[in-house]
Design a protein around this motif. Structure first.
Motif, short mmCIF file in Angstrom:
data_model
loop_
_atom_site.label_atom_id
_atom_site.label_comp_id
_atom_site.label_asym_id
_atom_site.label_seq_id
_atom_site.Cartn_x
_atom_site.Cartn_y
_atom_site.Cartn_z
N MET A 225 2.90 -20.97 -14.33
CA MET A 225 1.47 -20.86 -14.03
C MET A 225 1.29 -20.46 -12.57
O MET A 225 0.55 -19.54 -12.25
CB MET A 225 0.77 -22.20 -14.26
CG MET A 225 0.75 -22.62 -15.70
SD MET A 225 -0.86 -22.33 -16.41
CE MET A 225 -0.83 -23.41 -17.81
N ARG B 8 -0.02 -16.71 -11.29
CA ARG B 8 -1.22 -16.68 -10.43
C ARG B 8 -0.94 -15.95 -9.11
O ARG B 8 -1.67 -15.05 -8.70
CB ARG B 8 -1.59 -18.12 -10.08
CG ARG B 8 -3.03 -18.49 -10.25
CD ARG B 8 -3.14 -19.97 -9.89
NE ARG B 8 -3.72 -20.73 -10.96
CZ ARG B 8 -5.03 -20.91 -11.10
NH1 ARG B 8 -5.87 -20.40 -10.23
NH2 ARG B 8 -5.51 -21.61 -12.10
N GLU C 34 -7.72 -21.61 -16.50
CA GLU C 34 -6.53 -22.19 -17.09
C GLU C 34 -6.93 -22.67 -18.47
O GLU C 34 -7.81 -23.51 -18.62
CB GLU C 34 -6.05 -23.35 -16.21
CG GLU C 34 -4.60 -23.66 -16.45
CD GLU C 34 -4.03 -24.60 -15.39
OE1 GLU C 34 -4.25 -24.34 -14.18
OE2 GLU C 34 -3.38 -25.57 -15.78
N LEU D 68 -2.98 -18.82 -19.04
CA LEU D 68 -3.95 -18.41 -18.03
C LEU D 68 -4.73 -17.20 -18.52
O LEU D 68 -4.18 -16.31 -19.16
CB LEU D 68 -3.21 -18.01 -16.74
CG LEU D 68 -2.66 -19.11 -15.85
CD1 LEU D 68 -1.74 -18.52 -14.80
CD2 LEU D 68 -3.79 -19.88 -15.18
#
Ligand SMILES: [Zn+2]
Ligand SMILES: [Zn+2]
Length: 348
Positions: A157, A161, A183, A188
């Motif tokens: 994650m 990102r 999220e 995501l």
């Protein structure tokens, strides 16, 4: 009759010499101004990103360049002048009002004429299309990142990102931005200003992280007579990462490659085998550490690896070929195995 060259006279003052549309240079220049300047010109400036609006659209240029563009596109040249160019000096009355001293240079045949004039420029605070979209949480494309038959790990994650934000920043394109990031369970969602950005990011993510890409366009509406689609690009990150230790069928293996094939290296035998990602979805990840360990050769003939922290010793498989003192090993609950991969720099 002998042939004579016709003599040229100015129809205005009678002077002899070259003429331009019947006039001597002096009278021609007097009769033909280069431009008819207005008293005031307006230009819009985006209060958010500083772009100026020219006829060609919003553009991120500095004020001097914007003023040159404004003069060129709003002040019409008068016939018969051609290739008219402008230079100017701007004096700021206040932040949004400028007084411009301008020279317009016109060309006709071998003549040049310079016309000086002043014009006020009013800068109108506005919001450019791209900033307006951004403020309105505008989005066109969606990028969904998911795991292949699993949830993304917290590490993934964070990695995804960071990857997306850095990539969009680096591109420096004001029309390409992330409106928001959500999220969702196990993955995501990125809401993006363009479909193209979503597609490009999906491809780049799959190349860096290993995964499959698919996309589905949905008709969203009409904009200026053309159909607008919202494209959802989906990346499914592969079931494993390089370095994962997995149990597949009866063997314990480390993952040494994820793209385009998953390569599993059997830890006990040291043999590598190649699989299509979908064929190894049943493999289960196993908790393991990977570090450089001291290798000791016991008097019994057994070779052991020593855990650097607990100093626990375990037989290492397969046996190291040479009398090495250190080796990278995979350490699981039930054994130590020689690894082909570099040690993990740090465990999060
Ligand atoms: Zn004349
Ligand atoms: Zn803007």
């Amino acid at each position: 009759m002998p042939f004579e060259t016709a003599k040229m006279f100015c129809v205005e003052c009678g002077a002899e010499g070259p003429t331009y549309q019947g006039l001597c240079a002096r009278d021609f220049l007097k009769k033909h101004p280069v431009v008819a300047p207005p008293e005031v010109l307006d230009i819009e400036r985006c209060t958010s990103c500083g772009s100026f609006r020219l006829k060609s659209g919003w553009s991120k240029i500095d004020r001097e360049l914007a003023l040159t563009g404004l003069l060129r596109e709003t002040i019409p040249k008068l016939a018969p002048w051609e290739r008219v160019t402008f230079t100017h000096v701007a004096r700021e009355e206040d932040a949004n009002n400028l007084s411009l001293t301008v020279k317009a240079l016109g060309r006709f045949e071998d003549l040049q004429s310079v016309q000086d004039f002043r014009v006020r420029v009013r800068i109108k605070p506005s919001l450019c299309d791209s900033c307006q979209k951004q403020r309105g949480r505008y989005f066109e494309g969606t990028l969904q990142v998911r795991g292949d038959g699993r949830e993304l790990t917290p590490q993934e994650m964070r990695g995804v990102r960071t990857f997306v934000i850095a990539r969009v920043d680096r591109a420096g394109d004001p029309a390409a931005f992330v409106s928001r990031i959500e999220e969702v369970h196990g993955g995501l969602d990125f809401y993006l200003s363009t479909n193209a950005l979503g597609k490009a990011l999906a491809r780049e993510l799959s190349e860096s992280f290993g995964g499959r890409v698919s996309s589905s366009p949905k008709l969203f509406g009409q904009k200026q007579g053309r159909e607008v689609y919202r494209v959802t690009s989906l990346v499914r990150l592969g079931p494993f990462h390089i370095g994962d230790v997995v149990r597949y069928k009866e063997s314990l293996a480390e993952v040494t490659s994820v793209r385009p094939f998953v390569i599993l290296r059997d830890l006990a035998s040291g043999e590598s085998r190649r699989f299509k990602p979908k064929d190894v979805r049943s493999a289960k990840r196993v908790d393991a550490e990977r570090f450089e360990a001291k290798i000791e050769h016991l008097e019994s003939g057994q070779i052991v690896a020593v855990h650097p922290k607990s100093e626990e010793a375990r037989p290492v498989r397969p046996s190291p070929k040479d009398r090495t003192a250190h080796a990278v090993v995979v350490w699981t609950q039930d054994g130590a195995y020689l690894s082909l991969l570099p040690p993990e720099s740090s465990k999060p």
